[in-house]
Design an enzyme around this catalytic site. Structure first.
Site, PDB file in Angstrom:
ATOM      1  N   SER A 165      -0.399  10.872   9.935  1.00 41.34           N
ATOM      2  CA  SER A 165      -0.666  12.294   9.763  1.00 41.34           C
ATOM      3  C   SER A 165       0.555  13.185   9.970  1.00 41.34           C
ATOM      4  O   SER A 165       0.532  14.370   9.636  1.00 41.34           O
ATOM      5  CB  SER A 165      -1.756  12.722  10.763  1.00 41.34           C
ATOM      6  OG  SER A 165      -1.301  12.556  12.096  1.00 41.34           O
ATOM      7  N   SER A 208       0.576   7.303  13.066  1.00 45.01           N
ATOM      8  CA  SER A 208       0.870   8.597  12.438  1.00 45.01           C
ATOM      9  C   SER A 208       2.305   9.071  12.572  1.00 45.01           C
ATOM     10  O   SER A 208       2.681  10.063  11.951  1.00 45.01           O
ATOM     11  CB  SER A 208      -0.062   9.675  12.993  1.00 45.01           C
ATOM     12  OG  SER A 208      -1.373   9.481  12.523  1.00 45.01           O
ATOM     13  N   LYS A 214       5.350  19.165  15.280  1.00 45.51           N
ATOM     14  CA  LYS A 214       4.089  18.987  14.572  1.00 45.51           C
ATOM     15  C   LYS A 214       3.075  20.012  15.068  1.00 45.51           C
ATOM     16  O   LYS A 214       2.989  20.273  16.278  1.00 45.51           O
ATOM     17  CB  LYS A 214       3.583  17.554  14.800  1.00 45.51           C
ATOM     18  CG  LYS A 214       2.343  17.169  14.002  1.00 45.51           C
ATOM     19  CD  LYS A 214       1.992  15.699  14.253  1.00 45.51           C
ATOM     20  CE  LYS A 214       0.757  15.258  13.503  1.00 45.51           C
ATOM     21  NZ  LYS A 214       0.416  13.836  13.760  1.00 45.51           N
TER      22      LYS A 214
END
Length: 479
Positions: A155, A179, A80
C-alpha cells in the site's frame, strides 16, 4: 540542475558541509521533480513547500555557523499519509478522514525532525493501507514512475513512487503484509520492514496492530540503514517496542562472505505462480551471490502454503476492530441524520471504499460468535507454527532470500475487480510479517522490460544489520 540520483545521504551531507550546494538548492531540485511528475504519478496527497523552504533556511544558517549537525539535517523526507505529522492532514487516503488534522507527531516523525530532516509532504496509498496496488485511494490511483500504465505496488505506493522519480530523498512507509517491500520492488527502490517492535507504531493509524511496522523507503541501502537508525528504538508511548540499543548502522558488504544463504524449496517449487522473468532474474542473482557468500543451501518452510490465508484472517479481524472507531462522532466525515444509528451507517457507507468494507466484513465474520475460535483462533495457532518454521530454518542459514513479488508490476485496473488475484501479490511477504522478523527488498542487478525485480532478504529477529549487509552486496552487483 543538481545531479543527486547517485548520491547517498552521507554524500549530500558532505556537500552541505563543503557548501557545494545548500538544503535550499536540494529542495529546488526535489520540487522541480515533483512539479514535473505529480500531474501523472499522483504520489503525494499533500505537500508542505513553504514550510520546507523555511526549515531549509534555518539549517543553512546552522551549517554556515559551523554547527555539528546530524547526517539527516536538511534532507527532504516524505511521510506516508497514515503516519501522523502535527498540524497536517492525515487522511489514510480515505474519504472518512478527508479533513482530519493530526494534533501530534508520530514518534518516527518526531525523531526524523529532531535529526533535522525536512518533512516535505504526505504520500498517497491504498485506503487505510489495505491493498497491493495503491489504486484504492480516495484521492486517485498512484502510477508507477517507471511506466505510468502500471501500478507502483501497495500500500506504500506513493512513498515508493516519489522516491523513485526523485520527488524525495527518502520516505517512510508502513508494512503490514508487504506494503513497504512490494512497492519498493515494483518501483525499483529499497524498502526495509524492521522487526516488529523495533520502530514505534505511536502515531501510525492502525490497520492490523499485531502486524503493522513503520520503515524507510530509499534509493539505496545506506540511506535505508541511516533512516532506520534514527527512527528505531524504545518508545514509552508504544508498549510493543523493545528496549535495545540503537547504533548508527553502516552496512558492510564484505560481511556477506561469512553468511550461509537459505533458499526455501517451497518458493522454488511454486513455478506456476512466479513470472518466468522474475524466476530468471532471481536465479541470476543467486548465481552471483554464490561467488561471494560462504554457501547457498535449500531450506524448507513447510507451512508456506498457509501464509496467505493465515495473514488475511488475522489482518481483516484486527482491521474490523481497529476501524470501529470511525463513526462520525469525534472526527472526520459526518453525515447528518435523524438518529445516531443512521449517522453511523451513512457515515461509514459513504466514508469507506469498497476494499475497506470488504475487509471489515471479512474480519467481523471471523470474530463473530461461533466462528472466533474456528477462524481467528486457529489462525493465531498457525501463526505460532509459522514463527517456529522460520526459527528452524535459521538454524541452517544466516539469511533467507526469495523474490519480493511473484510477478513484475501489473497494469492499472488489471486486478482491482479480482481481490483474490490482488491478494496473491503478497504471497512471498506475508509470512515474514506473521513471524515478526525483519526483511528488505532491494532491486536485482538486472531488469526486465524497464522494471526491476525485487530481491527479498529475510533475517533473524533484530538482525537488521545482517540483511542490510547482504542488501548492500546485491546493490553493488548492479554497478
Amino acid at each position: 540542475m543538481l545531479n543527486i540520483s547517485d548520491l547517498t545521504i552521507f554524500d549530500i551531507h558532505k556537500k552541505f558541509k563543503s557548501f557545494e550546494f545548500t538544503p535550499t538548492d536540494l529542495l529546488n531540485e526535489i520540487f522541480l521533480q515533483i512539479k514535473k511528475n505529480e500531474p501523472v504519478i499522483k504520489g503525494y496527497i499533500s505537500i508542505f513547500e513553504d514550510k520546507a523552504y523555511q526549515e531549509a533556511k534555518v539549517i543553512e544558517e546552522q551549517f554556515k555557523g559551523g554547527a555539528a549537525l546530524h547526517f539527516l539535517a536538511g534532507i527532504p523526507i516524505a511521510i506516508k499519509d497514515n503516519i501522523c505529522v502535527e498540524g497536517e492532514l492525515t487522511t489514510c487516503a480515505s474519504r472518512i478522514l478527508y479533513n482530519f488534522i493530526s494534533p501530534y507527531n508520530a514518534t518516527a516523525v518526531k525523531r526524523l525532525k529532531e535529526a533535522g530532516a525536512i518533512i516535505i509532504g504526505k504520500t498517497n496509498l491504498d485506503e487505510f493501507a489495505m491493498g497491493s496496488s495503491s489504486e484504492t485511494s480516495y484521492f486517485g490511483a498512484v502510477k508507477n514512475p517507471l511506466n505510468p500504465d502500471y501500478v507502483p505496488g501497495g500500500s506504500s505506493g506513493g512513498s515508493a513512487a516519489v522516491v523513485a522519480y526523485g520527488g524525495s530523498i527518502g520516505a517512510l512507509g508502513s508494512d503490514t503484509g508487504g506494503s513497504i517491500r512490494q512497492p519498493a520492488s515494483f518501483c525499483g527502490v529499497v524498502g526495509l520492514k524492521p522487526t516488529y517492535g523495533r520502530v514505534s507504531r505511536y502515531g501510525l493509524v492502525a490497520f492490523a496492530s499485531s502486524l503493522d511496522c513503520i520503515g524507510p523507503i530509499t534509493r539505496n541501502v545506506c540511506d535505508a540503514a541511516l533512516i532506520f537508525s534514527v527512527i528505531a528504538g524504545y518508545d514509552p508511548y508504544d508498549a510493543t517496542t523493545v528496549n535495545l540499543p540503537v547504533d548508527l548502522l553502516v552496512p558492510d558488504k564484505n560481511k556477506i562472505t561469512e553468511y550461509t544463504i537459505g533458499i526455501p524449496k517451497e518458493y522454488i517449487e511454486l513455478e506456476s505462480e512466479i513470472d518466468n522473468e522474475v524466476k530468471k532474474i532471481f536465479d541470476e542473482t543467486i548465481n552471483e551471490l554464490k561467488k561471494i557468500v560462504r554457501s547457498v543451501k535449500i531450506i524448507s518452510l513447510p507451512l508456506f502454503q498457509y501464509h496467505l490465508a493465515c495473514y488475511y484472517l488475522i489482518c481483516t479481524a484486527e482491521a474490523s476492530s481497529n476501524l470501529a472507531r470511525y463513526d462520525g462522532v469525534r472526527y472526520g466525515l459526518r453525515e447528518k441524520c435523524e438518529s445516531l444509528i443512521e449517522m453511523y451507517e451513512k457515515t461509514r457507507d459513504i466514508g469507506f471504499g469498497r476494499e475497506v468494507k470488504r475487509r471489515i466484513l471479512l474480519g467481523t465474520y471471523a470474530l463473530s460468535k461461533g466462528y472466533y475460535e474456528e477462524y481467528y483462533g486457529t489462525a493465531q495457532k498457525v501463526r505460532n507454527l509459522i514463527k517456529k518454521d522460520f526459527a528452524e530454518a535459521f538454524k541452517q542459514c544466516d539469511i533467507i532470500i526469495t523474490p519480493t513479488s511473484p510477478t513484475l508490476p501489473f497494469k492499472l485496473n488489471e486486478r482491482i475487480t479480482n481481490p483474490l488475484a490482488m491478494y496473491r501479490s503478497d504471497l512471498f511477504t506475508t509470512g515474514v510479517s506473521l513471524a515478526g522478523i525483519p526483511a528488505i527488498s532491494v532491486p536485482a542487478p538486472s531488469t526486465s522490460n524497464g522494471f526491476s525485480v525485487g530481491i527479498q532478504i529475510i533475517g533473524r529477529p533484530f538482525c537488521e544489520k545482517e540483511i542490510l549487509n547482504c542488501a548492500l552486496a546485491i546493490e553493488e552487483l548492479r554497478k
